[in-house]
Design a protein around this motif. Structure first.
Motif, PDB file in Angstrom:
ATOM      1  N   PHE A 165      -9.210   7.106   0.050  1.00 37.56           N
ATOM      2  CA  PHE A 165      -8.670   6.064  -0.809  1.00 37.56           C
ATOM      3  C   PHE A 165      -9.290   6.170  -2.188  1.00 37.56           C
ATOM      4  CE2 PHE A 165      -7.783   4.574   3.390  1.00 37.56           C
ATOM      5  CZ  PHE A 165      -6.601   3.862   3.275  1.00 37.56           C
ATOM      6  N   HIS A 210      -4.596   2.207  -2.339  1.00 32.32           N
ATOM      7  CA  HIS A 210      -4.003   3.452  -2.834  1.00 32.32           C
ATOM      8  C   HIS A 210      -4.588   4.609  -2.038  1.00 32.32           C
ATOM      9  CE1 HIS A 210      -4.133   0.455  -6.100  1.00 32.32           C
ATOM     10  NE2 HIS A 210      -2.905   0.868  -6.332  1.00 32.32           N
ATOM     11  N   ALA A 211      -3.783   5.148  -1.132  1.00 29.54           N
ATOM     12  CA  ALA A 211      -4.252   6.171  -0.197  1.00 29.54           C
ATOM     13  C   ALA A 211      -3.712   7.541  -0.577  1.00 29.54           C
ATOM     14  CB  ALA A 211      -3.827   5.818   1.221  1.00 29.54           C
ATOM     15  N   ASP A 212      -4.519   8.551  -0.314  1.00 28.23           N
ATOM     16  CA  ASP A 212      -4.094   9.947  -0.418  1.00 28.23           C
ATOM     17  C   ASP A 212      -4.311  10.593   0.945  1.00 28.23           C
ATOM     18  OD1 ASP A 212      -3.345  10.567  -3.260  1.00 28.23           O
ATOM     19  OD2 ASP A 212      -5.346   9.744  -3.614  1.00 28.23           O
ATOM     20  N   LEU A 213      -3.299  11.301   1.426  1.00 34.50           N
ATOM     21  CA  LEU A 213      -3.360  11.931   2.749  1.00 34.50           C
ATOM     22  C   LEU A 213      -2.994  13.405   2.619  1.00 34.50           C
ATOM     23  CD1 LEU A 213      -3.713  11.509   5.839  1.00 34.50           C
ATOM     24  CD2 LEU A 213      -1.241  11.116   5.945  1.00 34.50           C
ATOM     25  N   LEU A 270      -7.691  11.767   5.249  1.00 29.10           N
ATOM     26  CA  LEU A 270      -7.343  10.541   4.522  1.00 29.10           C
ATOM     27  C   LEU A 270      -8.495  10.087   3.645  1.00 29.10           C
ATOM     28  CD1 LEU A 270      -5.331   8.047   4.233  1.00 29.10           C
ATOM     29  CD2 LEU A 270      -6.655   7.010   6.105  1.00 29.10           C
ATOM     30  N   ASP A 280      -7.284   3.367   9.103  1.00 26.56           N
ATOM     31  CA  ASP A 280      -6.811   4.751   9.183  1.00 26.56           C
ATOM     32  C   ASP A 280      -5.736   4.907  10.262  1.00 26.56           C
ATOM     33  OD1 ASP A 280      -8.500   4.592  11.410  1.00 26.56           O
ATOM     34  OD2 ASP A 280     -10.089   5.764  10.464  1.00 26.56           O
ATOM     35  N   THR A 292       0.838  -1.206   0.000  1.00 27.03           N
ATOM     36  CA  THR A 292       0.000   0.000   0.000  1.00 27.03           C
ATOM     37  C   THR A 292       0.869   1.250   0.000  1.00 27.03           C
ATOM     38  OG1 THR A 292      -1.848  -1.104   1.103  1.00 27.03           O
ATOM     39  CG2 THR A 292      -1.715   1.295   1.322  1.00 27.03           C
ATOM     40  N   GLU A 293       0.573   2.163  -0.889  1.00 29.59           N
ATOM     41  CA  GLU A 293       1.331   3.408  -1.011  1.00 29.59           C
ATOM     42  C   GLU A 293       0.442   4.571  -0.637  1.00 29.59           C
ATOM     43  OE1 GLU A 293       4.245   5.008  -0.792  1.00 29.59           O
ATOM     44  OE2 GLU A 293       5.000   3.831  -2.475  1.00 29.59           O
ATOM     45  N   CYS A 294       0.974   5.475   0.150  1.00 30.46           N
ATOM     46  CA  CYS A 294       0.219   6.648   0.579  1.00 30.46           C
ATOM     47  C   CYS A 294       0.928   7.903   0.078  1.00 30.46           C
ATOM     48  CB  CYS A 294       0.087   6.681   2.103  1.00 30.46           C
ATOM     49  SG  CYS A 294      -0.888   8.076   2.708  1.00 30.46           S
ATOM     50  N   CYS A 332      -2.495   3.847   8.738  1.00 30.56           N
ATOM     51  CA  CYS A 332      -1.935   4.884   7.871  1.00 30.56           C
ATOM     52  C   CYS A 332      -1.279   5.978   8.717  1.00 30.56           C
ATOM     53  CB  CYS A 332      -3.024   5.469   6.978  1.00 30.56           C
ATOM     54  SG  CYS A 332      -3.646   4.317   5.730  1.00 30.56           S
TER      55      CYS A 332
END
Length: 509
Positions: free
Chosen positions: A363, A381-384, A361, A232, A202-204, A235
């Motif tokens: 996804f 695939h996470a965006d923070l 956060l 969460d 998993t990439e953030c 992450c």
């Protein structure tokens, strides 16, 4: 799609009115609309009454479509382009931009290279060999899960035992006790981060201000993170790990977690802050626990979920009823934040903590990540979004601090709304480098514990004793159920009833 074409001469714009809407206005969002208002049923200028009566009175017939050829051709071309993109591309696993094949296979059996060339953001080149499917299958096997669970439980209990003996240091050298327990805590928590970063891949991507980025990990900070996903918290741990502060980081957690073996016991020795979520009881205990952190020798992130519990539709509905009763703006993607816990955290850690990190956060592709999915090797695939707010900008007065937090959550809600519309957060996308220490730590414990474990299994099978085998199966079953219970703690549908109207605990700020 159930839409209509504007019948105005020379227009022909495609429109998507509501199914029951009879009066249609040609207001094309792309500037193609002409403003014509017509009846959906007969395509004549809009009128009251039934269409048949209008025709009989006027002697007219239904107006035929007259579409501009260039407009129609452009619409057909755009549709064909979208279909071609779907067939010849796939989304980049890092930034989700459609990616075409980069060249062709150089020889039979060699994979095709897919290259993302998004300027300044991604640049990811990924090969998809046939063996990837085999690896994914391997990751989903129960034997792999058994190995991870055994290493985690065995190493966790060993570390908890060592932590118990470190209590002897507390009256002699409190700071040494803390430093040792930070390292021991890292040995446990980093195993879960290893599963997220190395096992599932998993990439953030962090979206933030480049001017604030160098300060991350160099200062103590209060991290305010939305509480909507089962992983969460993981992450948040990954963020702390990449900036080198995982071992010392803290969280404001519900008291029930203190009794969870391994994780809860580890938190107890690292002076985690626990609350019962009953303010009359928490006011004194939480304040005292926070004041103990003022002389903590390690850098840390203090993670706090101000919503108090994970987001569900039922809890959101109840929370918004409370917001309406208190005259507060409604939130679409968050629950109403609890302000008292945040206010006392800010007051107790002022002049020790430098900033509040507003973290939001989400996804991609509406992913619903779970800890069980991570264990199965599923990649998310996470965006923070991370915004650094100097602590001096947070009011000291409790009422003004509460108003400030409500405003912050309105801004977080707007960010989530923008993300649902565009698929990205504002700010410069950055990917902090993945550190190897989580993997090194797990390999150390695996090499230390797996060899004697397999030797024990071999000797037990060779013994041929039915009682011994039955005992092992029973122990294995109990351990598996225990791990499943710990995973269940993170599941949304098995979360606490806190915030529900039918719970005994009333919703209070």
């Amino acid at each position: 799609m159930g839409g209509v074409l504007c019948p105005s001469p020379g227009c022909g714009a495609g429109l998507l009115p509501e199914p029951s809407q009879r009066k249609v206005t040609c207001e094309g969002g792309s500037g193609m609309g002409c403003g014509f208002v017509f009846c959906r049923d007969c395509k004549e200028p809009y009128h009251e009454g039934e269409c048949s009566a209008l025709f009989e009175a006027s002697g007219t017939v239904t107006q035929a479509y007259r579409v501009d050829e260039k407009t129609a051709e452009r619409a057909r071309w755009e549709h064909a382009s979208k279909e071609t993109i779907k067939k010849t591309s796939k989304p980049c696993p890092r930034c989700h931009v459609p990616v075409e094949k980069h060249g062709v296979s150089l020889s039979p059996g060699r994979p095709v290279l897919w290259t993302c060339s998004t300027v300044g953001v991604c640049g990811l080149a990924e090969e998809r060999p046939p063996s990837m499917d085999l690896i994914a299958l391997l990751k989903s096997q129960f034997l792999c899960h058994l190995i991870f669970c055994y290493v985690f439980i065995a190493s966790g209990l060993i570390i908890n035992t060592i932590q118990l003996f470190t209590l002897l240091l507390w009256p002699i050298n409190k700071q040494l006790f803390r430093k040792i327990n930070c390292r021991l805590s890292y040995c446990i928590s980093s195993q879960l981060v290893m599963l997220l970063e190395w096992w599932s891949g998993t990439e953030c991507i962090i979206h933030t201000d480049p001017r604030a980025y160098p300060k991350y990990g160099k200062e103590n900070a209060i991290v305010v993170l939305n509480h909507k996903f089962e992983i969460d918290f993981l992450c948040g741990w990954s963020l702390a790990e990449r900036f080198g502060v995982l071992g010392g980081s803290k969280v404001l957690a519900k008291k029930e977690l203190a009794y969870v073996p391994i994780i809860g016991w580890m938190w107890y020795f690292t002076e985690m802050v626990f609350c019962t979520r009953k303010w009359e009881q928490d006011r004194k205990t939480v304040s005292e626990s926070l004041l103990h952190l003022r002389d903590y020798p390690e850098k840390y992130f203090f993670l706090i979920h101000c919503e108090g519990t994970r987001f569900t539709e039922k809890k959101h509905q109840i929370s918004m009823q409370v917001a309406q009763a208190k005259g507060l703006p409604s939130l679409k993607h968050h629950l109403l934040p609890r302000t008292k816990g945040f206010a006392i955290t800010v007051r107790s850690l002022r002049n020790v903590v430098s900033a509040v990190y507003d973290c939001t956060l989400n996804f991609r592709n509406n992913e619903n990540p779970t800890l069980l999915g991570v264990l199965n090797g599923k990649k998310y695939h996470a965006d923070l979004y991370v915004r650094r707010i100097p602590l001096g900008e947070v009011p000291e007065d409790e009422d003004r601090c509460a108003a400030w937090l409500h405003k912050l959550y309105q801004e977080k809600d707007a960010l989530q709304e923008e993300y649902s519309r565009t698929g990205t957060f504002p700010g410069t996308p950055m990917v902090p480098p993945r550190r190897p220490w989580t993997l090194v730590n797990w390999l150390f414990w695996a090499s230390l514990l797996l060899y004697p474990f397999f030797r024990f299994l071999v000797n037990m099978v060779r013994s041929g004793s039915s009682l011994t085998l039955a005992s092992f199966v029973l122990v294995f079953f109990v351990a598996s159920m225990g791990v499943r219970w710990m995973i269940g703690v993170t599941e949304i549908d098995k979360g606490s009833a806190y915030g529900n109207m039918d719970s005994k605990q009333k919703h209070s700020d």
